[in-house]
Motif scaffolding. Structure first.
Motif, short mmCIF file in Angstrom:
data_model
loop_
_atom_site.label_atom_id
_atom_site.label_comp_id
_atom_site.label_asym_id
_atom_site.label_seq_id
_atom_site.Cartn_x
_atom_site.Cartn_y
_atom_site.Cartn_z
N TYR A 1 0.71 -1.10 -0.04
CA TYR A 1 -0.06 0.20 -0.07
C TYR A 1 0.78 1.21 -0.05
O TYR A 1 0.66 2.16 -0.84
N PRO A 2 1.82 1.30 0.74
CA PRO A 2 2.62 2.60 0.73
C PRO A 2 3.29 2.87 -0.41
O PRO A 2 3.22 3.99 -0.90
N SER A 3 3.76 1.80 -1.18
CA SER A 3 4.47 2.09 -2.34
C SER A 3 3.47 2.42 -3.43
O SER A 3 3.76 3.21 -4.50
N GLU A 4 2.38 1.96 -3.57
CA GLU A 4 1.46 2.46 -4.39
C GLU A 4 0.87 3.80 -4.24
O GLU A 4 0.61 4.54 -5.00
N VAL A 5 0.72 4.18 -2.90
CA VAL A 5 0.43 5.50 -2.58
C VAL A 5 1.50 6.58 -3.35
O VAL A 5 1.39 7.64 -3.70
N ALA B 1 1.27 6.98 -6.88
CA ALA B 1 0.41 7.75 -7.33
C ALA B 1 0.67 9.23 -7.06
O ALA B 1 0.22 10.10 -7.91
N LEU B 2 1.19 9.51 -5.85
CA LEU B 2 1.54 10.66 -5.83
C LEU B 2 2.66 11.37 -6.84
O LEU B 2 2.70 12.19 -7.18
N THR B 3 3.57 10.21 -7.28
CA THR B 3 4.43 10.50 -8.09
C THR B 3 3.91 11.05 -9.50
O THR B 3 4.24 11.83 -10.36
N VAL B 4 2.90 10.36 -9.91
CA VAL B 4 1.86 10.69 -11.02
C VAL B 4 1.12 12.08 -11.10
O VAL B 4 1.06 12.71 -11.80
#
Length: 445
Positions: free
Chosen positions: A297-301, A304-307
């Motif tokens: 979950y943290p890596s996916e978040v 998403a923030l990088t995008v």
């Protein structure tokens, strides 16, 4: 009065009939045929002691009067009783003759008893002239030796000491008559209930024996605990602490408050704890999956923030799109073949196979999807449900429900606009509606 010849003949006939009736009645009730030996047979019994027996005493067999004692002769070693028994009574030849009394001071009689548990022979019956030997003749227990023994027992009791004990008992029980009466009544009810539950009482007594044996084996440890408790109590009494006194004074109120709290939580708390235990068991089993979610979950978040963040000022996002065609290929095993698929122009309906699913193995290079391929937490197997993985969890505890939705109860919506408190059945106030929302799934209506 003029007596005609007809009346005189009628009177003579009536007198003859009356005389015959009286004679027959006298003969029947006086047992004249039996005294003459007609319709009866005699049996002798050799008693060692026939005290209290007398002629004309009754003779019974299985509780039925079958004759009487016609004669009683004294011999050098006992007494011989002659029993005159009515014909037509089949009495085994091996019976015993026992002397009994109708009451403590009543008349004695002879009772012929079958030899219990023994063979009576080859079907032989008592006949005229039969004799019952002394080994099968049971005398009447004498009350005189019993009274003598009781008298000696009473004389052996010390009067002075007994009087002192009775006086002390009277002083100790003074004024407690109602309590003793209640104790006796309660004991009677307890015995009645125990008699009604005789099987359960017997099982309890049987199970109590090993428990008492264990307590007897642990007697030294129990005595040690009692001695230690006595020392602690003595030390507390010797110290006479003010804090201890305050604790003893406040403890009853605190215990009452704790008891009231437990009583208030009694329907809900055990049910909630049982369900929480089940949920904790499920979470503990699927802990690897939960840990995986927490890692991913943290890596996916972050992705998403990088995008989103670099181009947030310009109002757009930064994406890297790549096209892939049938990579990996879709699973077709288990579904309709392409040749059986209908043209989009066909608008009629047909039955759908609701159980269709991808039948390809898990390690197939095609895109295998579906809940049946979910990995099991404790093995390499896969399955849609915990049962498919060999896991069994305890079921939740749910009260009987009338179908009322908790939210409707909480907001006061439903057939009854006045919401009912599910814990007490009383109308709930507006401030208590949130409690109903929380407790409704746990509390029985």
């Amino acid at each position: 009065m003029l007596l005609t010849p007809l009346i005189k003949r009628q009177l003579r006939i009536f007198a003859v009939l009356a005389t015959l009736a009286l004679g027959l009645a006298f003969i029947h009730y006086a047992r004249v045929p039996a005294m003459l030996g007609v319709g009866v047979y005699d049996v002798t019994v050799d008693f060692e002691d026939a005290s209290g027996l007398y002629p004309k005493a009754a003779v019974t067999y299985r509780g039925v009067n079958v004759g009487q004692v016609s004669d009683l002769d004294v011999t050098d070693s006992g007494a011989v009783a002659t029993l005159r028994i009515d014909n037509g009574t089949d009495i085994p030849a091996g019976v015993s003759a026992e002397l009994h009394s109708t009451s403590a001071i009543g008349e004695q009689y002879v009772d012929l008893v079958d030899p219990t548990g023994k063979d009576t022979g080859s079907g032989e019956l008592l006949a005229d002239g039969a004799a019952i030997p002394r080994e099968r003749a049971v005398g009447m227990p004498q009350i005189t030796p019993v009274l003598d023994s009781l008298n000696r027992l009473l004389e052996s009791v010390p009067k002075k000491e007994t009087r002192a004990v009775l006086d002390q008992v009277d002083e100790g029980l003074g004024g407690s008559g109602p309590e003793l009466s209640e104790l006796v009544d309660s004991s009677g009810r307890l015995l009645t209930e125990a008699q009604a539950e005789i099987d359960a009482t017997t099982s309890l007594i049987s199970a109590l024996e090993p428990v008492l044996g264990t307590q007897a084996d642990l007697a030294p440890e129990t005595q040690g605990y009692a001695d230690s408790l006595d020392k602690v109590t003595a030390a507390l009494a010797k110290g006479d602490s003010a804090d201890l006194r305050a604790l003893l004074e406040r403890a009853p109120g605190g215990l009452d408050a704790a008891t009231a709290t437990v009583t208030d939580l009694q329907p809900v708390l055990p049910m909630m704890l049982a369900n929480l235990t089940t949920n904790a068991q499920v979470l503990n089993t699927y802990l690897p999956h939960v840990r995986q979610i927490l890692v991913v979950y943290p890596s996916e978040v972050a992705r998403a923030l990088t995008v989103l963040q670099p181009r947030a000022g310009q109002g757009d996002v930064q994406l890297d799109l790549r096209g892939a065609l049938n990579n990996p290929p879709s699973c077709q095993s288990g579904y309709l073949a392409p040749t059986q698929r209908r043209s989009p122009r066909v608008t009629t309906t047909r039955k759908v196979d609701r159980l269709a699913h991808c039948e390809a193995p898990v390690d197939s290079p095609v895109g295998v999807r579906g809940a049946r391929n979910a990995p099991c937490p404790q093995s390499s197997a896969r399955g849609p449900l915990p049962a498919a993985c060999g896991l069994t969890f305890r079921g939740g505890v749910w009260p009987a429900s009338s179908g009322t939705v908790a939210y409707d109860l909480a907001v006061g919506r439903g057939d009854d606009t006045a919401a009912k408190d599910v814990t007490t059945g009383r109308s709930a106030k507006a401030d208590d509606l949130w409690k109903i929302l929380v407790l409704a799934p746990l509390e029985a209506n």
